[in-house]
Design a protein around this motif. Structure first.
Motif, PDB file in Angstrom:
ATOM      1  N   ARG A  47       0.833  -1.200   0.000  1.00 36.19           N
ATOM      2  CA  ARG A  47       0.000   0.000   0.000  1.00 36.19           C
ATOM      3  C   ARG A  47       0.874   1.259   0.000  1.00 36.19           C
ATOM      4  NH1 ARG A  47      -3.185  -1.445   3.679  1.00 36.19           N
ATOM      5  NH2 ARG A  47      -2.089  -0.578   5.470  1.00 36.19           N
ATOM      6  N   ARG A  48       1.913   1.264   0.819  1.00 37.78           N
ATOM      7  CA  ARG A  48       2.813   2.426   0.869  1.00 37.78           C
ATOM      8  C   ARG A  48       3.546   2.612  -0.453  1.00 37.78           C
ATOM      9  NH1 ARG A  48       5.077   3.881   6.614  1.00 37.78           N
ATOM     10  NH2 ARG A  48       3.321   3.254   7.885  1.00 37.78           N
ATOM     11  N   GLU A  49       3.956   1.537  -1.068  1.00 36.38           N
ATOM     12  CA  GLU A  49       4.643   1.636  -2.362  1.00 36.38           C
ATOM     13  C   GLU A  49       3.714   2.217  -3.426  1.00 36.38           C
ATOM     14  OE1 GLU A  49       7.988   0.950  -3.348  1.00 36.38           O
ATOM     15  OE2 GLU A  49       8.117   1.177  -1.175  1.00 36.38           O
ATOM     16  N   LYS A  50       2.459   1.779  -3.442  1.00 34.33           N
ATOM     17  CA  LYS A  50       1.499   2.304  -4.415  1.00 34.33           C
ATOM     18  C   LYS A  50       1.243   3.781  -4.178  1.00 34.33           C
ATOM     19  CE  LYS A  50      -0.870  -2.018  -5.407  1.00 34.33           C
ATOM     20  NZ  LYS A  50      -2.116  -2.790  -5.265  1.00 34.33           N
ATOM     21  N   LEU A  51       1.116   4.176  -2.914  1.00 38.13           N
ATOM     22  CA  LEU A  51       0.893   5.585  -2.602  1.00 38.13           C
ATOM     23  C   LEU A  51       2.107   6.425  -2.992  1.00 38.13           C
ATOM     24  CD1 LEU A  51      -0.974   5.364   0.819  1.00 38.13           C
ATOM     25  CD2 LEU A  51      -1.900   6.124  -1.376  1.00 38.13           C
ATOM     26  N   LEU A  52       3.289   5.897  -2.766  1.00 42.37           N
ATOM     27  CA  LEU A  52       4.508   6.606  -3.154  1.00 42.37           C
ATOM     28  C   LEU A  52       4.558   6.790  -4.670  1.00 42.37           C
ATOM     29  CD1 LEU A  52       7.186   7.888  -2.382  1.00 42.37           C
ATOM     30  CD2 LEU A  52       8.209   5.610  -2.437  1.00 42.37           C
ATOM     31  N   LYS A  53       4.210   5.748  -5.408  1.00 41.40           N
ATOM     32  CA  LYS A  53       4.186   5.834  -6.864  1.00 41.40           C
ATOM     33  C   LYS A  53       3.170   6.873  -7.322  1.00 41.40           C
ATOM     34  CE  LYS A  53       3.479   3.173 -11.056  1.00 41.40           C
ATOM     35  NZ  LYS A  53       2.950   1.964 -11.643  1.00 41.40           N
ATOM     36  N   LEU A  54       2.001   6.886  -6.703  1.00 38.68           N
ATOM     37  CA  LEU A  54       0.975   7.863  -7.054  1.00 38.68           C
ATOM     38  C   LEU A  54       1.478   9.279  -6.790  1.00 38.68           C
ATOM     39  CD1 LEU A  54      -1.867   8.741  -7.849  1.00 38.68           C
ATOM     40  CD2 LEU A  54      -2.577   8.293  -5.488  1.00 38.68           C
ATOM     41  N   ARG A  55       2.113   9.495  -5.656  1.00 35.77           N
ATOM     42  CA  ARG A  55       2.647  10.829  -5.335  1.00 35.77           C
ATOM     43  C   ARG A  55       3.695  11.265  -6.351  1.00 35.77           C
ATOM     44  NH1 ARG A  55       2.923   9.652   1.038  1.00 35.77           N
ATOM     45  NH2 ARG A  55       0.774  10.218   1.511  1.00 35.77           N
ATOM     46  N   GLU A  56       4.548  10.334  -6.761  1.00 36.65           N
ATOM     47  CA  GLU A  56       5.560  10.657  -7.765  1.00 36.65           C
ATOM     48  C   GLU A  56       4.907  11.052  -9.088  1.00 36.65           C
ATOM     49  OE1 GLU A  56       7.984   7.154  -7.902  1.00 36.65           O
ATOM     50  OE2 GLU A  56       9.116   7.706  -6.121  1.00 36.65           O
ATOM     51  N   GLU A  57       3.867  10.310  -9.471  1.00 39.50           N
ATOM     52  CA  GLU A  57       3.175  10.612 -10.720  1.00 39.50           C
ATOM     53  C   GLU A  57       2.459  11.954 -10.637  1.00 39.50           C
ATOM     54  OE1 GLU A  57       0.726   7.192 -11.421  1.00 39.50           O
ATOM     55  OE2 GLU A  57       2.432   5.943 -11.991  1.00 39.50           O
ATOM     56  N   LEU A  58       1.831  12.230  -9.501  1.00 38.05           N
ATOM     57  CA  LEU A  58       1.148  13.515  -9.328  1.00 38.05           C
ATOM     58  C   LEU A  58       2.148  14.672  -9.345  1.00 38.05           C
ATOM     59  CD1 LEU A  58      -1.537  12.596  -6.644  1.00 38.05           C
ATOM     60  CD2 LEU A  58      -1.916  13.083  -9.074  1.00 38.05           C
ATOM     61  N   LEU A  59       3.308  14.466  -8.739  1.00 34.64           N
ATOM     62  CA  LEU A  59       4.339  15.497  -8.759  1.00 34.64           C
ATOM     63  C   LEU A  59       4.808  15.765 -10.185  1.00 34.64           C
ATOM     64  CD1 LEU A  59       6.224  17.438  -7.307  1.00 34.64           C
ATOM     65  CD2 LEU A  59       7.801  15.526  -6.961  1.00 34.64           C
ATOM     66  N   ALA A  60       4.994  14.712 -10.965  1.00 39.97           N
ATOM     67  CA  ALA A  60       5.417  14.873 -12.355  1.00 39.97           C
ATOM     68  C   ALA A  60       4.365  15.641 -13.154  1.00 39.97           C
ATOM     69  CB  ALA A  60       5.682  13.506 -12.995  1.00 39.97           C
ATOM     70  N   VAL A  61       3.098  15.325 -12.917  1.00 47.22           N
ATOM     71  CA  VAL A  61       2.016  16.031 -13.605  1.00 47.22           C
ATOM     72  C   VAL A  61       2.014  17.505 -13.204  1.00 47.22           C
ATOM     73  CG1 VAL A  61      -0.497  16.240 -13.763  1.00 47.22           C
ATOM     74  CG2 VAL A  61       0.575  13.993 -13.952  1.00 47.22           C
ATOM     75  N   GLU A  62       2.195  17.779 -11.922  1.00 44.60           N
ATOM     76  CA  GLU A  62       2.225  19.162 -11.445  1.00 44.60           C
ATOM     77  C   GLU A  62       3.413  19.917 -12.039  1.00 44.60           C
ATOM     78  OE1 GLU A  62       1.118  22.641  -9.321  1.00 44.60           O
ATOM     79  OE2 GLU A  62       0.070  20.915 -10.137  1.00 44.60           O
ATOM     80  N   GLU A  63       4.559  19.265 -12.128  1.00 44.16           N
ATOM     81  CA  GLU A  63       5.726  19.905 -12.739  1.00 44.16           C
ATOM     82  C   GLU A  63       5.452  20.235 -14.211  1.00 44.16           C
ATOM     83  OE1 GLU A  63       8.822  17.082 -11.919  1.00 44.16           O
ATOM     84  OE2 GLU A  63       9.226  17.936  -9.940  1.00 44.16           O
ATOM     85  N   ASP A  64       4.782  19.311 -14.919  1.00 40.74           N
ATOM     86  CA  ASP A  64       4.414  19.572 -16.314  1.00 40.74           C
ATOM     87  C   ASP A  64       3.457  20.754 -16.403  1.00 40.74           C
ATOM     88  OD1 ASP A  64       5.974  17.520 -17.261  1.00 40.74           O
ATOM     89  OD2 ASP A  64       4.319  16.107 -17.527  1.00 40.74           O
ATOM     90  N   VAL A  66       3.046  23.291 -14.281  1.00 40.71           N
ATOM     91  CA  VAL A  66       3.725  24.543 -13.942  1.00 40.71           C
ATOM     92  C   VAL A  66       4.612  25.017 -15.090  1.00 40.71           C
ATOM     93  CG1 VAL A  66       5.468  25.536 -12.405  1.00 40.71           C
ATOM     94  CG2 VAL A  66       3.597  24.197 -11.455  1.00 40.71           C
ATOM     95  N   SER A  67       5.234  24.085 -15.787  1.00 39.00           N
ATOM     96  CA  SER A  67       6.132  24.465 -16.882  1.00 39.00           C
ATOM     97  C   SER A  67       5.385  24.710 -18.197  1.00 39.00           C
ATOM     98  CB  SER A  67       7.207  23.395 -17.080  1.00 39.00           C
ATOM     99  OG  SER A  67       6.617  22.193 -17.534  1.00 39.00           O
ATOM    100  N   GLY A  68       4.059  24.516 -18.175  1.00 40.43           N
ATOM    101  CA  GLY A  68       3.266  24.812 -19.362  1.00 40.43           C
ATOM    102  C   GLY A  68       3.151  23.677 -20.355  1.00 40.43           C
ATOM    103  N   ARG A  69       3.627  22.513 -20.007  1.00 42.90           N
ATOM    104  CA  ARG A  69       3.499  21.367 -20.917  1.00 42.90           C
ATOM    105  C   ARG A  69       2.067  20.832 -20.869  1.00 42.90           C
ATOM    106  NH1 ARG A  69       9.151  20.153 -19.130  1.00 42.90           N
ATOM    107  NH2 ARG A  69       8.240  19.258 -17.271  1.00 42.90           N
ATOM    108  N   TYR A  70       1.760  19.958 -21.828  1.00 40.36           N
ATOM    109  CA  TYR A  70       0.416  19.394 -21.965  1.00 40.36           C
ATOM    110  C   TYR A  70      -0.039  18.721 -20.676  1.00 40.36           C
ATOM    111  CZ  TYR A  70      -3.253  16.106 -23.198  1.00 40.36           C
ATOM    112  OH  TYR A  70      -4.430  15.389 -23.224  1.00 40.36           O
ATOM    113  N   GLY A  71      -1.242  18.958 -20.319  1.00 39.92           N
ATOM    114  CA  GLY A  71      -1.836  18.312 -19.151  1.00 39.92           C
ATOM    115  C   GLY A  71      -3.023  17.476 -19.560  1.00 39.92           C
TER     116      GLY A  71
END
Length: 88
Positions: A47-64, A66-71
């Motif tokens: 469960r913790r590994e899945k949540l960590l993966k989700l957080r990483e993916e959400l962070l990547a989406v947020e970085e995209d 903020v930088s103006g890339r496709y969302g």
């Protein structure tokens, strides 16, 4: 927070395993009075590994975003999050 000496894992494996399963929390093992290992049941770990993966993916989406890339559209995001939540 559950802290035990490292000898406890050898002497009381079943007790520590039960604590991990019942609390869904890790047990911290010490060696010579200092932190050494962390033990947790496999369900909690997964469960913790899945949540960590989700957080990483959400962070990547947020970085995209903020930088103006496709969302994603809100509908795409909602469908994605529903799928991820169903997995957890």
């Amino acid at each position: 927070m559950n802290i035990r000496p490292s000898a406890a894992i050898r002497q009381n494996y079943n007790e520590i395993a039960d604590i991990c399963r019942k609390t869904s929390e890790p047990v911290f093992l010490t060696k010579n009075g200092e932190g050494d290992l962390v033990v947790m049941d496999i369900e909690t770990y997964n469960r913790r590994e899945k949540l960590l993966k989700l957080r990483e993916e959400l962070l990547a989406v947020e970085e995209d975003r903020v930088s103006g890339r496709y969302g994603s559209t809100l509908d795409e995001l909602e469908a994605y999050l529903d799928d991820v939540i169903a997995e957890v």
